[in-house]
Design an enzyme around this catalytic site. Structure first.
Site, PDB file in Angstrom:
ATOM      1  N   HIS A   1      61.346  -5.258  38.209  1.00  0.00           N
ATOM      2  CA  HIS A   1      61.463  -6.337  38.079  1.00  0.00           C
ATOM      3  C   HIS A   1      63.030  -6.413  37.549  1.00  0.00           C
ATOM      4  O   HIS A   1      64.424  -6.542  37.849  1.00  0.00           O
ATOM      5  CB  HIS A   1      60.480  -7.646  37.337  1.00  0.00           C
ATOM      6  CG  HIS A   1      61.238  -9.200  37.664  1.00  0.00           C
ATOM      7  ND1 HIS A   1      61.074 -10.057  38.524  1.00  0.00           N
ATOM      8  CD2 HIS A   1      62.551  -9.739  37.021  1.00  0.00           C
ATOM      9  CE1 HIS A   1      61.814 -11.134  37.958  1.00  0.00           C
ATOM     10  NE2 HIS A   1      62.095 -10.809  37.422  1.00  0.00           N
ATOM     11  N   GLU A   2      62.554  -5.646  36.047  1.00  0.00           N
ATOM     12  CA  GLU A   2      64.632  -5.917  35.196  1.00  0.00           C
ATOM     13  C   GLU A   2      65.060  -4.743  36.329  1.00  0.00           C
ATOM     14  O   GLU A   2      66.816  -4.893  35.866  1.00  0.00           O
ATOM     15  CB  GLU A   2      64.364  -5.715  34.308  1.00  0.00           C
ATOM     16  CG  GLU A   2      62.420  -6.620  32.587  1.00  0.00           C
ATOM     17  CD  GLU A   2      63.600  -7.698  33.171  1.00  0.00           C
ATOM     18  OE1 GLU A   2      64.892  -8.301  33.681  1.00  0.00           O
ATOM     19  OE2 GLU A   2      62.967  -9.219  32.738  1.00  0.00           O
TER      20      GLU A   2
ATOM     21  N   HIS B   1      67.322  -6.506  38.148  1.00  0.00           N
ATOM     22  CA  HIS B   1      68.012  -7.430  37.915  1.00  0.00           C
ATOM     23  C   HIS B   1      69.334  -6.263  37.659  1.00  0.00           C
ATOM     24  O   HIS B   1      70.680  -6.165  38.006  1.00  0.00           O
ATOM     25  CB  HIS B   1      67.672  -8.518  37.002  1.00  0.00           C
ATOM     26  CG  HIS B   1      66.889  -9.690  36.792  1.00  0.00           C
ATOM     27  ND1 HIS B   1      67.661 -10.245  37.188  1.00  0.00           N
ATOM     28  CD2 HIS B   1      66.149  -9.974  36.335  1.00  0.00           C
ATOM     29  CE1 HIS B   1      67.071 -11.371  37.623  1.00  0.00           C
ATOM     30  NE2 HIS B   1      65.222 -10.959  36.916  1.00  0.00           N
TER      31      HIS B   1
ATOM     32  N   GLU C   1      67.431 -13.429  40.967  1.00  0.00           N
ATOM     33  CA  GLU C   1      66.132 -12.957  40.842  1.00  0.00           C
ATOM     34  C   GLU C   1      65.197 -13.075  42.111  1.00  0.00           C
ATOM     35  O   GLU C   1      64.730 -12.296  41.992  1.00  0.00           O
ATOM     36  CB  GLU C   1      65.521 -14.648  40.585  1.00  0.00           C
ATOM     37  CG  GLU C   1      64.511 -14.723  39.956  1.00  0.00           C
ATOM     38  CD  GLU C   1      63.586 -14.070  38.971  1.00  0.00           C
ATOM     39  OE1 GLU C   1      65.013 -14.040  37.656  1.00  0.00           O
ATOM     40  OE2 GLU C   1      62.562 -13.856  38.512  1.00  0.00           O
TER      41      GLU C   1
HETATM   42 ZN    ZN Z   1      64.125 -12.625  36.854  1.00  0.00          ZN
END
Ligand code: ZN
Length: 504
Positions: A268-269, A272, A298
């Protein structure tokens, strides 16, 4: 008299210096959350607030407004897709927001936020909503004041939402979310009553943190995160901070008895981080070098975490790696079992622990309630009952107490209203982008199965990252996918999870 080009150059130089100053604050913020000794917090708070004040003063200086006005009336912004037009449009938006809020309101908001967060922490511990309610009322009152200062066309919520999702409106969100809600409630209900359950116990075995860290780092590197331009560290609450060109820092935490937290958290990170690393360095400090919105940010994290990371193809190469990393732990686990376990869907109380499908209903509930609270349609005292009613309606479960209900998130106590919807917007954008990239690349699935991620990353860089804020989110989606944002792609994606349960 300088001409418009000279004025624009002055503006860009000033914005870049302000951004440099701001990024010094980002380094301090990263340090605070990963390294700072407990006794250093007061000194750090003083450093950070001095910097924040310097940034605010320089950015709200009237000369910025003068420069903007001069450029706006010149031919520099005629082509609305040019760097100058995008930079001026978004700088104007931020400038107006910053100028319209009186210093006294900003100070009162940050004072109340500190106290409200303390009250929230205590209230959550004791599951004592009445002790938090007055602070929520105060916060809402200040947010209404903020919305009135900023101004709005249709409703107050729009003024708050605009901070996180420029150009988005509550009415439009409601339309899209409503397309999603009915079919999703139905799908989750069918799954819950399917009589089948994913073997999630295989994710709760012995997972030594060192082996987790190695595998997670390998995954981040494989999908394209540049560790010469970034780091992965440990913190209590995982985050990713794009400090500036060549410096993107993400964090995670390791639970020795649970695989999912760290691995999917890192993916997830990393999503980003890849976005931050893909923003054009030459535009650093100006909107053309910044992310479009929280929702688009996101969409990048959720795409790598869920659309790639929870796909069967991804695990063709990564399950063998995981098996060798964890030895006995995964010896008896088949690809089917693993795939089912990491795609588990089941209603639960806590948003941050929710699966990819039910997560969206947690967000819709919060969006509906915070909008009603702000509009004075829902009295603060009635929040717990309204929360419970929606949990029953959407997920078929009843929170046993307010700690596992309306007191679970920190957001409202800190004044973040209009923030929650960006999570589901991220899922919606991710699904729509992912359908498009699969179409454009032809054999995306086969590429993922071979561990080839650069075509996907290249597509994201080309269609999304390199533009910075050139296009607003809705426009970007339309340009990239040829369609308005719709709930259909996400529903198709989540519907495939239903198939595992025989619930279609
Ligand atoms: Zn996030």
């Amino acid at each position: 008299m300088p001409n418009a080009q000279q004025t624009y150059d002055l503006l860009v130089r000033e914005l870049k210096e302000i951004a440099l100053l701001g990024s010094v604050g980002s380094v301090l913020g990263w340090d605070e959350r990963t390294q700072l000794p407990p006794k250093g917090t007061d000194h750090r708070a003083a450093q950070s607030s001095l910097l924040a004040r310097m940034v605010h003063e320089r950015f709200t200086s009237p000369r910025i407004g003068d420069w903007l006005g001069e450029i706006e009336s010149s031919s520099l912004v005629t082509d609305r897709e040019s760097d100058a037009a995008a930079n001026v449009r978004e700088t104007r938006r931020k400038y107006e927001r910053a100028r319209k809020l009186p210093a006294s309101l900003v100070e009162e908001q940050s004072r109340v936020a500190v106290l409200a967060q303390q009250a929230w922490g205590e209230a959550r511990k004791k599951s004592d909503y009445p002790s938090f309610a007055p602070w929520l009322s105060k916060t809402l009152k200040l947010k209404r004041q903020e919305a009135r200062c900023i101004g709005y066309a249709a409703e107050m919520y729009d003024a708050l939402l605009d901070e996180f999702e420029p150009g988005e409106t509550a009415a439009n969100l409601r339309k899209t979310f409503e397309q999603l809600r009915g079919p999703l409630v139905e799908l989750i209900g069918k799954i819950a009553h399917s009589g089948r359950a994913a073997p999630i116990e295989i994710l709760e075995r012995n997972y030594p943190p060192e082996a987790q860290a190695k595998l997670a780092r390998e995954a981040a590197e494989a999908v394209g995160f540049d560790f010469q331009a970034g780091r992965l560290d440990v913190s209590l609450h995982p985050f990713c901070s794009g400090i500036g060109p060549g410096d993107t820092r993400m964090t995670t935490r390791y639970d020795p008895r649970y695989f999912g937290d760290a691995f999917f958290g890192v993916l997830h990170e990393t999503g980003h981080g890849l976005y931050d690393q893909g923003l054009p360095a030459t535009h650093f400090g100006t909107p053309c070098g910044e992310a479009v919105s929280l929702g688009i940010h996101e969409s990048q994290s959720r795409m790598w975490e869920n659309f790639v990371g929870r796909s069967r193809s991804f695990w063709k190469t990564f399950l063998p790696k995981a098996k060798s990393a964890f030895g006995q732990t995964l010896k008896d686990v088949s690809e089917d079992q693993w795939y089912f376990a990491i795609n588990d869907v089941r209603p639960s109380f806590i948003r941050t622990e929710a699966d990819e499908a039910t997560y969206n209903l947690h967000v819709l509930l919060r969006f509906e309630l915070e909008r009603a609270l702000l509009n004075n349609e829902l009295p603060v005292a009635d929040l717990p009952a309204a929360w419970t009613q929606k949990m029953q309606q959407y997920l078929g479960i009843t929170p046993p107490d307010d700690a596992r209900g309306c007191l679970q998130d920190i957001h409202w106590s800190g004044g973040a209203i209009g923030y929650f919807p960006t999570y589901t917007l991220g899922n919606l954008y991710a699904a729509q982008f992912f359908e498009q990239v699969a179409k454009d690349l032809g054999d995306l699935d086969a590429q993922l199965a071979r561990g080839e991620f650069s075509p996907l990353l290249g597509w994201l860089r080309h269609h999304i990252h390199r533009h910075g804020m050139r296009y607003r989110a809705a426009e970007l989606a339309k340009r990239v996918t040829g369609r308005e944002l719709s709930a259909e792609p996400l529903l198709r994606h989540l519907g495939r999870k239903g198939e595992m349960y025989g619930a279609t």
